[in-house]
Design a protein around this motif. Sequence first.
Motif, PDB file in Angstrom:
ATOM      1  N   ASP A 280     -10.264  15.204   7.079  1.00 25.12           N
ATOM      2  CA  ASP A 280      -9.449  14.144   6.714  1.00 25.12           C
ATOM      3  C   ASP A 280      -9.698  13.543   5.121  1.00 25.12           C
ATOM      4  N   SER A 281      -9.899  14.580   4.176  1.00 25.15           N
ATOM      5  CA  SER A 281     -10.545  14.209   2.941  1.00 25.15           C
ATOM      6  C   SER A 281      -9.161  14.748   1.991  1.00 25.15           C
ATOM      7  N   HIS A 282      -8.957  13.656   1.076  1.00 32.46           N
ATOM      8  CA  HIS A 282      -7.621  13.805   0.400  1.00 32.46           C
ATOM      9  C   HIS A 282      -8.098  13.068  -1.078  1.00 32.46           C
ATOM     10  N   PRO A 283      -8.392  14.414  -2.149  1.00 40.51           N
ATOM     11  CA  PRO A 283      -8.873  13.955  -3.366  1.00 40.51           C
ATOM     12  C   PRO A 283      -7.805  13.249  -4.113  1.00 40.51           C
ATOM     13  N   LEU A 284      -8.232  11.974  -4.726  1.00 40.44           N
ATOM     14  CA  LEU A 284      -7.273  11.253  -5.356  1.00 40.44           C
ATOM     15  C   LEU A 284      -6.658  12.061  -6.618  1.00 40.44           C
TER      16      LEU A 284
ATOM     17  N   LEU B 144       0.663  -1.143  -0.084  1.00 44.33           N
ATOM     18  CA  LEU B 144      -0.062   0.020   0.093  1.00 44.33           C
ATOM     19  C   LEU B 144       0.868   1.108  -0.039  1.00 44.33           C
ATOM     20  N   ASP B 145       0.405   2.222  -0.642  1.00 42.11           N
ATOM     21  CA  ASP B 145       0.982   3.613  -0.771  1.00 42.11           C
ATOM     22  C   ASP B 145       0.555   4.542   0.419  1.00 42.11           C
ATOM     23  N   TRP B 146      -0.669   4.283   0.793  1.00 38.76           N
ATOM     24  CA  TRP B 146      -1.338   5.002   1.666  1.00 38.76           C
ATOM     25  C   TRP B 146      -2.489   4.117   2.496  1.00 38.76           C
ATOM     26  N   LEU B 147      -2.267   4.134   3.740  1.00 41.72           N
ATOM     27  CA  LEU B 147      -3.100   3.491   4.738  1.00 41.72           C
ATOM     28  C   LEU B 147      -3.996   4.615   5.330  1.00 41.72           C
ATOM     29  N   THR B 148      -5.386   4.290   5.303  1.00 41.71           N
ATOM     30  CA  THR B 148      -6.210   5.676   5.502  1.00 41.71           C
ATOM     31  C   THR B 148      -6.356   5.723   7.174  1.00 41.71           C
ATOM     32  N   LYS B 149      -5.980   4.559   7.753  1.00 41.69           N
ATOM     33  CA  LYS B 149      -6.263   4.537   9.332  1.00 41.69           C
ATOM     34  C   LYS B 149      -5.480   3.576  10.013  1.00 41.69           C
ATOM     35  N   ALA B 150      -4.368   4.076  10.565  1.00 43.50           N
ATOM     36  CA  ALA B 150      -3.438   3.119  11.377  1.00 43.50           C
ATOM     37  C   ALA B 150      -4.248   2.639  12.464  1.00 43.50           C
TER      38      ALA B 150
ATOM     39  N   TYR C 279     -15.309   9.891  21.930  1.00 46.07           N
ATOM     40  CA  TYR C 279     -14.031  10.643  21.671  1.00 46.07           C
ATOM     41  C   TYR C 279     -14.152  11.278  20.578  1.00 46.07           C
ATOM     42  N   TYR C 280     -13.187  12.221  20.482  1.00 46.78           N
ATOM     43  CA  TYR C 280     -13.075  13.108  19.230  1.00 46.78           C
ATOM     44  C   TYR C 280     -11.989  12.373  18.583  1.00 46.78           C
ATOM     45  N   TYR C 281     -12.031  12.548  17.292  1.00 47.61           N
ATOM     46  CA  TYR C 281     -11.205  11.897  16.134  1.00 47.61           C
ATOM     47  C   TYR C 281      -9.750  12.500  16.066  1.00 47.61           C
ATOM     48  N   ASN C 282      -8.927  11.905  15.736  1.00 47.00           N
ATOM     49  CA  ASN C 282      -7.790  12.331  15.103  1.00 47.00           C
ATOM     50  C   ASN C 282      -7.608  11.496  13.854  1.00 47.00           C
ATOM     51  N   SER C 283      -7.194  12.080  12.843  1.00 47.11           N
ATOM     52  CA  SER C 283      -6.893  11.291  11.715  1.00 47.11           C
ATOM     53  C   SER C 283      -5.463  10.436  11.840  1.00 47.11           C
ATOM     54  N   ARG C 284      -5.447   9.109  11.451  1.00 49.83           N
ATOM     55  CA  ARG C 284      -3.932   8.415  11.763  1.00 49.83           C
ATOM     56  C   ARG C 284      -3.692   7.874  10.206  1.00 49.83           C
ATOM     57  N   ASN C 285      -3.118   8.830   9.280  1.00 50.38           N
ATOM     58  CA  ASN C 285      -2.629   8.231   8.068  1.00 50.38           C
ATOM     59  C   ASN C 285      -1.426   7.972   8.052  1.00 50.38           C
ATOM     60  N   LEU C 286      -1.038   6.639   7.240  1.00 49.83           N
ATOM     61  CA  LEU C 286       0.391   6.465   6.759  1.00 49.83           C
ATOM     62  C   LEU C 286       0.519   6.602   5.369  1.00 49.83           C
TER      63      LEU C 286
ATOM     64  N   LEU D  62      -0.295  12.218  12.201  1.00 51.90           N
ATOM     65  CA  LEU D  62      -1.758  12.222  13.191  1.00 51.90           C
ATOM     66  C   LEU D  62      -1.860  13.754  13.138  1.00 51.90           C
ATOM     67  N   ALA D  63      -3.394  13.848  13.056  1.00 52.74           N
ATOM     68  CA  ALA D  63      -3.686  15.409  12.924  1.00 52.74           C
ATOM     69  C   ALA D  63      -5.353  15.427  13.559  1.00 52.74           C
ATOM     70  N   THR D  64      -5.614  16.710  14.018  1.00 53.32           N
ATOM     71  CA  THR D  64      -6.904  17.024  14.477  1.00 53.32           C
ATOM     72  C   THR D  64      -8.012  16.853  13.429  1.00 53.32           C
ATOM     73  N   GLN D  65      -9.003  16.129  13.702  1.00 53.62           N
ATOM     74  CA  GLN D  65      -9.992  15.853  12.639  1.00 53.62           C
ATOM     75  C   GLN D  65     -11.269  16.244  13.097  1.00 53.62           C
TER      76      GLN D  65
END
Length: 631
Positions: free
Chosen positions: A606-610, A348-354, A585-592, A374-377
Amino acid sequence: MSFRVLAPLLIVIVLLLAAGAAVRQARLPPADFVFGNETEVQSLDPAVTSGQPEGRIIWSVYECLCNRSAKDQSATPGVAESWDISEDGRTYTWKLRKDARWSNGEPVTAHDFAYSFQRFLDPMTAAKYAQAMWYVKGAERYNQGAAALKVGDRVEVVLPEPPKGALPHARGVVLHGVLTGIERDPEYEGQELSEEDFGKRHGLVIEIDGAERRFRQEGSSMPRDAYELCRQVLLDFAEVGVRVEDDHTLVTELNEPTPYWPELMGFYPMAPVNKTCVETYGWPTWTYPENIVGNGAYNVEFRRIRDRIRLRKSDTYWNKDAVRLEVIDALCVDSLTTAFNMYETGQLDWLTKAPPLITRELLKQEPPRDDLCLATQLGTYFYSINLTRKPFDDVRVRRALMLALNRQQIVETACAGERPARSITPPGLPGYDPPQCPPHDVEEARRLLAEAGFPGGAGFPRIEILYNTEESHRTIAELVRKQWQTALGIEVRTRNEEWGTYLNSTHQLQFDICRRAWIGDYLDPNTFLDMWVTGGGNNETGFSNAEYDRLILEAGQETDAEKRFGLLAEAERILMDQAPILPIYYYNSRNLVRPYVRGFYNNLQDSHPLQDIWIDREAQGPNEYMRGCVK
């Protein structure tokens, strides 16, 4: 032949089939970019979906009037190259670009958007996000069907059969007239009826071309000999604030000024669909890869259930020269641990949620990983309660469950940097301070449960927590089960379902308590609050409160920002007091994300247009857009 003789042969056959599948998989040409899209998508029909996995694909296959900036999610030109706003903020005039094309080569016009918005609002479509269009004049009444009609309204009558010569799945013949009378089935006189039952227990008298005609909707109890059969009767769509001025000019008229309307017009349920495709193949066949017609940066090349959706760059997309990835694979991997292993082994090049527990370990690594982001979401994880089932119709029971939740223990055990939530609206939206529910208090929870008639949990029925298949959801459900059993003395069990089944169960209220989450559709508290109005498509709790509905309605009409936020805060206070939902809980994004991936930005949604992503294989350092994002 005995089973003992057959068994080895069957094993050999299974192994050969598996080997053949592996060979076929290996022969699949590699994609330029591969990411884990979590679960199997429910549908590729923009009107009926509601999840992030679906959104990632739909945003790639379709393009709305607006796009959303990869950096900050602000509205940018999409099919609409520009738009004008009237002085009162209620009328938007959208100028569509003339080079926008469907994947079959046809031009994308204002008529396509009008058709798609009408289909989106049609009650028979059952769009979960239909309420997002209620800002448009007349849209709410159109969406509510016959139950919203009043004598004197201009209406449209949809007959069961399509027009002669029309495509096989076209809408039925539509008659236009004026509603002159509403006649109720005498057996149901004096009874309160739901919107759904209204059409089944009433006949409608409609003047068409100067003559009165009586109609009954499909499934109606009205006498067949006295009423003509129709599929449904709706407010005439000409009364809805969607108007086509010409092929490249669309007008939307709103009830009140709505500053985030362009951002909403970039939300994937608002994407246009191709009328010819929909009416030729019908639902859901029109969404199959061999039939689907999109207008976005990518086309669906194929879909393998429980494996992947392969996207290929569209030759007809107006901005194709800016799209730098030719082939993308979106893999269906329900297990976050499996997906992480695939990422670690280069699949994988991108994992949307570790996975949360793995994320904790990754944060301890030295030197720090340059691919962990990791970033506030703008999102909240919560439980919904089904108020249509006893004993959850008692607010004391709901508040007891809320008070018995130890959120700190949950985030320390099952999360990775997330913060305990005591409101549905996350903190951080400028100018808005969300009211909070009470903190963890076991003694008060026990007192309320006893007051409701269940001292020490005695007599309380066994209840069930529903969640969709994922390790972290299971961990949290087990923690909550133990917390409630220990604190309240009640029996709790858990049940998991795959994504599609889970969505059906929650929509049909086939649960006691269920795991849910909400990521803001736009940067405003209203995106978290207007979903809980009576009958809201995403309510899915049975919660109904007249004062809450009034406050949300008034907030939608208020132009002063401070007063508007005050009304929304009053509404959220009711929501926290009545406890149809339990914030966790409030989310954090956890992208790899691989260091060679470009065009990937942190944002609150946490939106990333392809179509904005590209690959720099020669890059040695971390993605410049991700530096400093680990917190």
